[in-house]
Design a protein around this motif. Structure first.
Motif, PDB file in Angstrom:
ATOM      1  N   THR A 229       0.990  -1.138  -0.123  1.00 49.81           N
ATOM      2  CA  THR A 229       0.125   0.175   0.029  1.00 49.81           C
ATOM      3  C   THR A 229       0.715   1.348   0.084  1.00 49.81           C
ATOM      4  OG1 THR A 229      -1.418  -1.349   1.442  1.00 49.81           O
ATOM      5  CG2 THR A 229      -1.784   1.129   1.153  1.00 49.81           C
TER       6      THR A 229
ATOM      7  N   ALA B 126       1.091   4.854   1.143  1.00 52.98           N
ATOM      8  CA  ALA B 126       0.411   5.623   2.088  1.00 52.98           C
ATOM      9  C   ALA B 126       0.043   7.410   1.457  1.00 52.98           C
ATOM     10  CB  ALA B 126       1.322   5.833   3.384  1.00 52.98           C
TER      11      ALA B 126
ATOM     12  N   ALA C  49      -1.653   6.082   7.545  1.00 60.16           N
ATOM     13  CA  ALA C  49      -0.539   5.237   7.700  1.00 60.16           C
ATOM     14  C   ALA C  49      -0.364   4.427   9.030  1.00 60.16           C
ATOM     15  CB  ALA C  49       0.608   5.812   7.297  1.00 60.16           C
TER      16      ALA C  49
ATOM     17  N   ARG D  79       1.601  -7.190   5.006  1.00 59.58           N
ATOM     18  CA  ARG D  79       1.304  -5.793   4.344  1.00 59.58           C
ATOM     19  C   ARG D  79       2.484  -4.948   4.709  1.00 59.58           C
ATOM     20  NH1 ARG D  79      -4.227  -2.419   5.258  1.00 59.58           N
ATOM     21  NH2 ARG D  79      -4.411  -3.405   2.920  1.00 59.58           N
TER      22      ARG D  79
ATOM     23  N   ILE E  79       3.701  -0.961   3.945  1.00 62.91           N
ATOM     24  CA  ILE E  79       3.089   0.340   3.665  1.00 62.91           C
ATOM     25  C   ILE E  79       4.375   1.374   3.254  1.00 62.91           C
ATOM     26  CG2 ILE E  79       1.753   2.327   4.712  1.00 62.91           C
ATOM     27  CD1 ILE E  79       0.850   0.177   6.605  1.00 62.91           C
TER      28      ILE E  79
END
Ligand SMILES: Cc1cc2nc3c(=O)[nH]c(=O)nc-3n(C[C@H](O)[C@H](O)[C@H](O)COP(=O)(O)OP(=O)(O)OC[C@H]3O[C@@H](n4cnc5c(N)ncnc54)[C@H](O)[C@@H]3O)c2cc1C
Ligand code: SF4
Length: 333
Positions: free
Chosen positions: A7, A9, A15, A53, A55
């Motif tokens: 992902t 941010a 975030a 995940r 970020i």
């Protein structure tokens, strides 16, 4: 390689909220920020870190180096190590930080590595990086392969029976001597952490390396106002002259007036399980004549509690000579 969601941010609050869902902010975190990626991606390739995940924080507006009102500097979390090292004010007023940064890694790595990523870089202990080996830091409770194994490059200060790994950062040693402050945004708001309180000793929990909690985003680091005329030295001793981690290093910030040490801050690298501020050295030198005898006494004090492992006893004398030499160089202006 395991799979993970990636992902980008868009804002700091988003975030933080995303990362706060992680079970931990320490070893084994299932959600991780990525900045330069020079630590995290390496460890993901080795399966030492397996986040589900990742970020990317590179688009957050955290890449500025700014003057603070009343003196001091504010360094954004994603400021690259090369930009920080070459910033004119850092170079002039906080030269120990420039020297430390430029002694680390390679030009290419410094162009990627960020301030926050450097604060959180992981040990180079070979057993930590090899998932076939026992390692309490990587897998709590499995034991420490280094204590009876290859420990030549590992720690002599702040070790425990559970872990003897050194903190490998050069930048952190300079920041410890400069008494920097680390600023964090988390789910409960913002907080400022004095540098010496940020990294933890291994004790019984070597997998817990900092005071960070899930969601905590380092936003910036501040440096106190510069000391005009202070003498600053970073000396790094290693097996080869570039692209190598410290066996021992010393950061010194010193004021001398009428031949006496009127202000002194000392930190050591390559020997401690965290960036090692030596108040023992500072107390030994404070108010004393700035001469080689006193510098050696300060180095003796700094290493008095050192505990050698089977292969790294040489580091005690090496670190003493490193610090004595750095103090001598600093005293010569
Ligand atoms: C071959 C090699 C040689 C090296 N030599 C040296 C050396 O001699 N001296 C030295 O000091 N270093 C050295 N390094 C280490 C290098 O300095 C670090 O890898 C680098 O500083 C990490 O920064 P990064 O931005 O790439 O971190 P990343 O890999 O992006 O992140 C590292 C960690 O920090 C976390 N993180 C990043 N930003 C934030 C944030 N804002 N808030 C909260 N968490 C965050 C990530 O989740 C991750 O866990 C070397 C590295 C390599 C690969
Ligand atoms: S020294 Fe620490 S990092 Fe290295 S094997 Fe032992 S527990 Fe793991």
């Amino acid at each position: 390689m395991h799979s993970f969601d990636f992902t980008r941010a868009g804002d700091a609050a988003g975030a933080v909220a995303m990362a706060a869902k992680a079970k931990t902010a320490q070893q084994g975190a299932d959600i991780r920020f990525v900045a330069g990626g020079t630590t995290l991606i390496d460890l993901m390739k080795l399966n030492v870190e397996t986040p589900t995940r990742v970020i990317d924080i590179n688009r957050l507006p955290l890449d500025k180096i700014e003057d603070l009102p009343g003196g001091g500097m504010k360094i954004g979390a994603t400021v690259r190590n090369s930009d920080l090292a070459h910033h004119p004010k850092i170079n002039k007023d906080y030269s120990v930080l420039s020297q430390a940064l430029l002694s680390g890694a390679s030009a290419q790595l410094r162009n990627m590595a960020t301030t926050a990523g450097n604060l959180l870089q992981r040990t180079r202990c070979v057993y930590f990086r090899d998932t076939a080996m026992r390692c309490n830091k990587r897998e709590p409770g499995t034991g420490c392969s280094a204590i009876n194994g290859e420990n030549r490059t590992l720690g002599i200060l702040g070790t425990s029976e559970h872990c003897i790994a050194t903190n490998p950062s050069d930048m952190c040693v300079a920041m410890a001597a400069l008494e920097a402050t680390i600023h964090v945004e988390g789910m409960k708001g913002t907080r400022a952490i004095p540098f010496g309180e940020f990294h933890l000793l291994p004790g019984n929990t070597p997998y817990r390396e900092t005071v960070l909690e899930p969601g905590d985003l380092i936003t910036h680091v501040t440096l106190p106002p510069p000391r005009s005329g202070s003498r600053q030295v970073y000396l790094k001793l290693r097996d080869r002259s570039s692209y190598e981690f410290a066996l021992a290093s010393a950061a010194v910030v010193m004021d001398v007036a009428d031949g006496k040490v009127t202000y002194i801050r000392v930190a050591l690298g390559g020997v401690g399980t965290k960036p090692w501020r030596s108040r023992e050295a500072e107390e030994t030198l404070s108010g004393k004549a700035a001469n080689s005898n006193n510098f050696r006494m300060a180095a003796e004090a700094a290493l008095r509690i050192a505990k050698p492992q089977s292969q790294n006893g040489f580091k005690i004398e090496l670190a003493k000579r490193c610090l004595t030499n750095a103090l001598n160089t600093a005293s010569q202006g």
